[in-house]
Design a protein around this motif. Structure first.
Motif, PDB file in Angstrom:
ATOM      1  N   THR A  83      -1.327  -4.779   6.931  1.00 15.61           N
ATOM      2  CA  THR A  83      -2.257  -3.893   5.720  1.00 15.61           C
ATOM      3  C   THR A  83      -3.442  -5.030   5.024  1.00 15.61           C
ATOM      4  OG1 THR A  83      -0.920  -4.674   4.257  1.00 15.61           O
ATOM      5  CG2 THR A  83      -0.081  -2.660   5.419  1.00 15.61           C
ATOM      6  N   ASP A  84      -3.309  -5.677   6.015  1.00 16.58           N
ATOM      7  CA  ASP A  84      -4.814  -7.098   5.184  1.00 16.58           C
ATOM      8  C   ASP A  84      -5.010  -7.326   6.495  1.00 16.58           C
ATOM      9  OD1 ASP A  84      -5.897  -8.725   4.685  1.00 16.58           O
ATOM     10  OD2 ASP A  84      -4.609  -9.620   3.503  1.00 16.58           O
ATOM     11  N   ARG A  89       0.902  -1.408   0.083  1.00 20.99           N
ATOM     12  CA  ARG A  89       0.129  -0.393  -0.084  1.00 20.99           C
ATOM     13  C   ARG A  89       1.300   1.641   0.198  1.00 20.99           C
ATOM     14  NH1 ARG A  89      -4.996  -2.100   0.463  1.00 20.99           N
ATOM     15  NH2 ARG A  89      -5.100  -4.108   2.293  1.00 20.99           N
ATOM     16  N   THR A 135      -6.364   3.984   4.956  1.00 23.76           N
ATOM     17  CA  THR A 135      -5.455   4.812   3.750  1.00 23.76           C
ATOM     18  C   THR A 135      -6.168   5.323   2.796  1.00 23.76           C
ATOM     19  OG1 THR A 135      -6.431   2.537   2.719  1.00 23.76           O
ATOM     20  CG2 THR A 135      -4.167   2.085   3.043  1.00 23.76           C
ATOM     21  N   SER A 181      -5.181   0.287   6.294  1.00 21.95           N
ATOM     22  CA  SER A 181      -6.259  -0.542   5.849  1.00 21.95           C
ATOM     23  C   SER A 181      -7.125   0.629   5.687  1.00 21.95           C
ATOM     24  CB  SER A 181      -5.978  -1.833   6.701  1.00 21.95           C
ATOM     25  OG  SER A 181      -7.469  -2.153   5.500  1.00 21.95           O
TER      26      SER A 181
END
Length: 107
Positions: A48-49, A10, A90, A72
């Protein structure tokens, strides 16, 4: 500063690296992968997941000094919220700004 990034980059992994952070990237947050990535000597865990949210609990068992961050656009599961130091969307903050805030170093 050392960081482990779990999930897609990301843009944050590169931004952290530009701010002088050594970044280890892994796809899955299993105990084995976290140990192989050096979690015992890591300062920062970035998820980020959110599908890998259990990585936060596992990482904190292996290193209770970690700063834990989710970056995220997805909703964070309730069970992990209390273990996070910071949760960032994000859609609201770009990777460079997040890296600057996490490191205290301007690009």
């Amino acid at each position: 500063m050392n960081a482990i990034l779990v999930g897609p980059d990301r843009g944050l992994g590169d931004a952290l690296a530009e701010h002088g952070v050594s970044v280890e990237r892994i796809d899955l947050g299993s105990a084995t992968e976290l140990e192989d990535a050096g979690v015992a000597d890591t300062d920062l865990l970035v998820l980020t997941d959110v599908g890998e949210s259990t990585a936060v609990s596992v990482a904190l068992e292996l290193n209770d000094r970690l700063k834990t961050v989710v970056y995220s656009p997805d909703t964070i599961p309730e069970f992990v919220r209390g273990q996070l130091d910071l949760a960032l969307d994000t859609e609201l903050l770009d990777a460079d700004l997040v890296a600057e805030e996490l490191t205290g170093v301007e690009a």
